[in-house]
Design an enzyme around this catalytic site. Structure first.
Site, PDB file in Angstrom:
ATOM      1  N   CYS A 159       2.901 -12.189   3.159  1.00 55.82           N
ATOM      2  CA  CYS A 159       1.967 -11.940   4.255  1.00 55.82           C
ATOM      3  C   CYS A 159       1.819 -13.141   5.170  1.00 55.82           C
ATOM      4  O   CYS A 159       1.230 -13.032   6.251  1.00 55.82           O
ATOM      5  CB  CYS A 159       0.606 -11.528   3.697  1.00 55.82           C
ATOM      6  SG  CYS A 159       0.517  -9.755   3.356  1.00 55.82           S
ATOM      7  N   ASP A 216      -7.849   1.040  10.660  1.00 57.66           N
ATOM      8  CA  ASP A 216      -8.377   0.946   9.306  1.00 57.66           C
ATOM      9  C   ASP A 216      -7.222   0.623   8.371  1.00 57.66           C
ATOM     10  O   ASP A 216      -6.100   0.347   8.807  1.00 57.66           O
ATOM     11  CB  ASP A 216      -9.078   2.256   8.909  1.00 57.66           C
ATOM     12  CG  ASP A 216     -10.264   2.018   7.979  1.00 57.66           C
ATOM     13  OD1 ASP A 216     -10.017   1.541   6.858  1.00 57.66           O
ATOM     14  OD2 ASP A 216     -11.407   2.306   8.378  1.00 57.66           O
ATOM     15  N   ASP A 217      -7.486   0.671   7.052  1.00 56.05           N
ATOM     16  CA  ASP A 217      -6.430   0.318   6.104  1.00 56.05           C
ATOM     17  C   ASP A 217      -5.263   1.293   6.160  1.00 56.05           C
ATOM     18  O   ASP A 217      -4.110   0.910   5.984  1.00 56.05           O
ATOM     19  CB  ASP A 217      -7.001   0.277   4.680  1.00 56.05           C
ATOM     20  CG  ASP A 217      -7.839  -0.967   4.446  1.00 56.05           C
ATOM     21  OD1 ASP A 217      -7.744  -1.901   5.253  1.00 56.05           O
ATOM     22  OD2 ASP A 217      -8.597  -0.996   3.467  1.00 56.05           O
ATOM     23  N   ASP A 255       3.953  -0.850   4.510  1.00 59.88           N
ATOM     24  CA  ASP A 255       3.951  -2.310   4.370  1.00 59.88           C
ATOM     25  C   ASP A 255       5.340  -2.772   3.987  1.00 59.88           C
ATOM     26  O   ASP A 255       6.067  -2.062   3.273  1.00 59.88           O
ATOM     27  CB  ASP A 255       2.974  -2.762   3.280  1.00 59.88           C
ATOM     28  CG  ASP A 255       1.703  -3.386   3.851  1.00 59.88           C
ATOM     29  OD1 ASP A 255       1.837  -4.295   4.685  1.00 59.88           O
ATOM     30  OD2 ASP A 255       0.607  -2.948   3.462  1.00 59.88           O
ATOM     31  N   ASP A 275      -3.600  -0.250   0.314  1.00 65.36           N
ATOM     32  CA  ASP A 275      -4.302   0.518   1.343  1.00 65.36           C
ATOM     33  C   ASP A 275      -4.718   1.894   0.838  1.00 65.36           C
ATOM     34  O   ASP A 275      -5.748   2.435   1.252  1.00 65.36           O
ATOM     35  CB  ASP A 275      -3.410   0.670   2.575  1.00 65.36           C
ATOM     36  CG  ASP A 275      -3.196  -0.657   3.298  1.00 65.36           C
ATOM     37  OD1 ASP A 275      -4.064  -1.535   3.180  1.00 65.36           O
ATOM     38  OD2 ASP A 275      -2.163  -0.802   3.967  1.00 65.36           O
ATOM     39  N   HIS A 305      15.375   4.109   3.147  1.00 66.04           N
ATOM     40  CA  HIS A 305      16.466   3.665   4.011  1.00 66.04           C
ATOM     41  C   HIS A 305      16.839   2.244   3.623  1.00 66.04           C
ATOM     42  O   HIS A 305      15.970   1.417   3.334  1.00 66.04           O
ATOM     43  CB  HIS A 305      16.029   3.712   5.481  1.00 66.04           C
ATOM     44  CG  HIS A 305      17.137   3.396   6.435  1.00 66.04           C
ATOM     45  ND1 HIS A 305      18.199   4.251   6.654  1.00 66.04           N
ATOM     46  CD2 HIS A 305      17.350   2.319   7.236  1.00 66.04           C
ATOM     47  CE1 HIS A 305      19.021   3.711   7.546  1.00 66.04           C
ATOM     48  NE2 HIS A 305      18.528   2.535   7.914  1.00 66.04           N
ATOM     49  N   ASP A 355      -8.440  -3.840   1.062  1.00 63.13           N
ATOM     50  CA  ASP A 355      -7.677  -4.795   0.253  1.00 63.13           C
ATOM     51  C   ASP A 355      -7.502  -6.062   1.070  1.00 63.13           C
ATOM     52  O   ASP A 355      -7.299  -6.028   2.286  1.00 63.13           O
ATOM     53  CB  ASP A 355      -6.338  -4.219  -0.208  1.00 63.13           C
ATOM     54  CG  ASP A 355      -5.420  -3.833   0.938  1.00 63.13           C
ATOM     55  OD1 ASP A 355      -5.936  -3.454   2.012  1.00 63.13           O
ATOM     56  OD2 ASP A 355      -4.191  -3.886   0.763  1.00 63.13           O
TER      57      ASP A 355
END
Length: 725
Positions: free
Chosen positions: A402, A432-433, A449, A472, A523, A608
């Site tokens: 992150c 939002d999440d 993510d 999330d 993918h 989170d």
């Protein structure tokens, strides 16, 4: 542009013994392009045997004899897998590491050391500790010393085994415990039988002067809570029993089918197994068929350059392999507890403080090879560049995880400009999440993510990314449903590509299956660096928990410690201790499904904690809930080592952007407070719950193994965060 050299061959080092540690250092100085190097070790550090008696005697702190394998692997460009190897499937060419996907190899090298445990001795496992492996012994010795100082244990030590190691440890223990301590050495045969007459006489004299009892010709028949029982029925009292009699290889080696001598892997002069040329072995685990020798660190050290050269020859298919011919005799320097030593050479009696100083210099010089790793210069920038290049690059490498996110301000401004179609079944979109979609009489949440690799272990990266992506869904109180994978692999040969994907998908499948979710596709492409991501859906019968819902009077619960960003940033620079990195990885690899199920029935709002840091995500919640919050910094759990690294000036590349949240905060700057802006990868859940339920919820979370804490409360007022120190 020059194409990156693809990975084509897998070299796996099993164990972090002295030979492999030296090999990693050599590899870092001159890596082999196209070869992927992997180190498998159960611990992030490896202890140097030469300094163990000095540590027992109190001359060296624990860290002085530890080789940091995390830093060494980073220097060598090796992926580090923290796990116990427990088998080799030679037909499939894979190393079996319980708890994770098997690790493929083209060439493998064994340097896993030995144990001095005595499993056939009744009571040994429950009441004694083997001198090897060294890491376990050092930890048990430290605990014993604490208990002696506290008066909970008596200073009585018995060493089973009267060879050099046993006598050296007995003298060290006696010196550390001081007068009044009772130390005994028990040898079933002749003590110090492998030494020359002069050294033997000198050590017998040291035992006598130190008042260490030497009981020879008396086998031990049992270890128990009171000490040990001898063959003649006598009981020797001991509150700490050390096993130093003989050596034992790892039991799982017997199942590999490699030729062995008493369980040790038989090797030829090129250090290859005589049964399988794709497997090399060195150090104590190896038995040299061409030149049998006793187990000694000097051979492991001198095998390193030969192993390095021969592995490169095998990986390239070029050059002749070099034979290893060990010397017939070598100088032994044996410490005597106090700062003196005995030398065994030519049968002479050589004894005194000068020999200790010599030994100390040798040992410190060896360890300096790993603590003072060369700084490899970064590629130089072109002389002529577009304006702003240096400023954009900054003075730190780009973080992964992150820490590589785009700042919240830039992201929010772009999202605000997105067109809105106005679909009735899209109940909640960006902001939002996760998105919330209408799904029959219930709800479906949708999120995505991906993480740029912060570890070269694809299995661990995939596991952490899957947990991170599920955050999330968990934070909205939804049940994970399905996942799509997105994987970018660096260019590599087809076999390595298949094996890497196998590890990635095995880890992801384990995480999602545990939550009842299916991987339904994905993918895969090749690119500059490894990146793993997941798009995840979840289902909820009731309205999902959002950021908007925290109420004044709610208490704030955090389920995981913070600090992943600063630790990962420091690790990139080889500045984070291995134990700190290992604890960070364990935290990131811990799923939050059970925590979410405990929190969801009570949470008014939940999120989170990830890339924007604890302060950023908490302020997002307060903005959506139109409330303020205060937290007590002393109650915010931190990962071990995070505050110290923050104090040293380390931080993620996204940290400056995250600090923009400080404009809506009252806080006092400090290294600990700085961690409020630290970007988290696979961080914990942050929930606003009724104060009346908070303590019970935290108790249940801790019973479930979470490091949960109440860190603050929600208050009336405009969105703002007050931080108490």
């Amino acid at each position: 542009m020059q194409a990156a050299i693809p990975l084509t061959r897998d070299l796996v080092l099993i164990g972090g013994g002295h030979t492999h540690a030296l090999l990693l250092r050599m590899w870092g100085m001159a890596p082999l392009p196209g070869a992927r190097l992997t180190l498998i070790s159960p611990e992030p550090t490896a202890a140097y045997s030469g300094m163990l008696p000095g540590h027992v005697a109190g001359h060296y702190p624990r860290e002085a004899l530890e080789i940091d394998l995390v830093k060494l692997a980073r220097f060598a460009g090796a992926r580090l897998i923290l796990g116990h190897a427990e088998g080799i499937d030679r037909q499939a060419q894979r190393v079996i590491v319980p708890g994770r996907a098997d690790v493929a190899y083209d060439l493998a090298s064994l340097d896993i050391g030995i144990s001095s445990g005595m499993p056939d001795l009744p009571g040994f496992a429950d009441h004694a500790v083997p001198a090897k492996p060294l890491d376990v012994f050092a930890a048990r010795w430290a605990r014993f010393l604490r208990e002696v100082r506290a008066g909970r244990r008596a200073p009585t030590v018995t060493v089973i085994g009267g060879g050099v190691a046993g006598v050296e440890l007995a003298l060290a223990a006696k010196y550390r415990l001081g007068e009044g301590a009772q130390v005994a050495v028990i040898e079933a045969g002749a003590p110090l039988a492998l030494l020359g007459k002069g050294a033997r006489r000198a050590l017998f004299a040291h035992l006598e002067r130190a008042d260490v009892a030497l009981l020879a010709g008396l086998p031990v028949v049992e270890a128990n809570a009171l000490g040990v029982t001898l063959a003649d029925g006598r009981q020797v009292a001991a509150d700490f029993i050390i096993g130093a009699a003989g050596t034992r290889p790892a039991p799982w080696l017997a199942g590999t089918g490699l030729a062995d001598v008493d369980g040790f892997v038989t090797i030829g002069e090129t250090l290859q197994s005589v049964a399988d040329p794709a497997i090399f072995a060195s150090g104590d685990v190896a038995a040299m068929a061409h030149a049998p020798r006793p187990k000694a660190g000097v051979f492991a050290v001198r095998q390193a350059p030969v192993l390095h050269e021969n592995l490169k020859a095998a990986l390239t298919g070029q050059g002749q392999m070099r034979p290893y011919h060990p010397q017939s005799d070598y100088l032994k320097l044996i410490s005597t507890g106090h700062r003196a030593a005995v030398a065994d050479k030519w049968g002479l009696r050589l004894d005194g403080p000068a020999l200790w100083r010599w030994k100390d210099r040798i040992d410190r010089a060896f360890m300096a090879k790993f603590s003072n790793l060369p700084v490899m210069e970064a590629p130089k920038l072109p002389e002529t560049m577009a304006a702003g290049v240096r400023e954009t690059l900054g003075d730190k490498p780009l973080c992964a995880g992150c820490g590589a996110k785009v700042g919240f301000g830039d992201l929010a401004s772009v999202l605000a400009d997105l067109p809105r179609v106005g679909r009735a079944d899209v109940l909640l979109g960006a902001g939002d999440d996760a998105a919330v979609l209408a799904a029959g009489k219930g709800y479906q949440v949708l999120t995505t993510d991906h993480l740029r690799a912060f570890t070269d272990d694809p299995w661990l990266l995939s596991r952490i990314t899957a947990i991170h992506a599920l955050g999330d869904v968990w934070s909205m109180g939804a049940r994970p449903q399905a996942a799509l994978s997105q994987v970018i692999l660096p260019r590599m040969a087809p076999k390595l590509q298949r094996e890497t994907l196998r590890e990635i998908m095995a880890a992801a499948a384990e995480v999602f299956a545990a939550e009842g979710a299916e991987i339904v596709g994905g993918h895969t492409t090749m690119g500059a660096e490894m990146t793993v991501g997941f798009t995840v859906t979840g289902l909820a019968a009731n309205a999902p928990i959002t950021l908007a819902g925290a109420k004044p009077g709610d208490w704030l619960i955090l389920t995981k410690p913070i600090g992943t960003g600063v630790i990962l940033a420091a690790e990139m620079l080889r500045a984070a201790p291995g134990e700190v990195v290992a604890a960070c990885l364990r935290s990131m690899a811990r799923p939050q499904g059970a925590a979410a199920r405990i929190l969801s029935p009570h949470a008014h709002a939940m999120t989170d904690v990830t890339g924007f840091g604890l302060a950023g995500h908490l302020l997002e919640m307060m903005t959506a809930s139109r409330a303020a919050a205060h937290i007590d910094l002393t109650f915010v759990p931190l990962l071990p080592g995070a505050e110290a690294l923050s104090a040293s000036g380390h931080g993620s590349t996204i940290l400056p952007a995250n600090r923009a949240a400080a404009a809506r905060m009252f806080w006092t700057e400090s290294p600990r407070a700085e961690l409020l802006f630290d970007p988290q990868t696979s961080g914990g859940l942050l929930a606003a719950v009724p104060a009346s339920h908070a303590r019970d919820i935290v108790a249940r979370l801790r019973d479930a193994g979470e490091a949960a804490a109440i860190i603050g409360a929600v208050e009336e007022g405009a969105p703002f965060l007050t931080v108490e120190n």
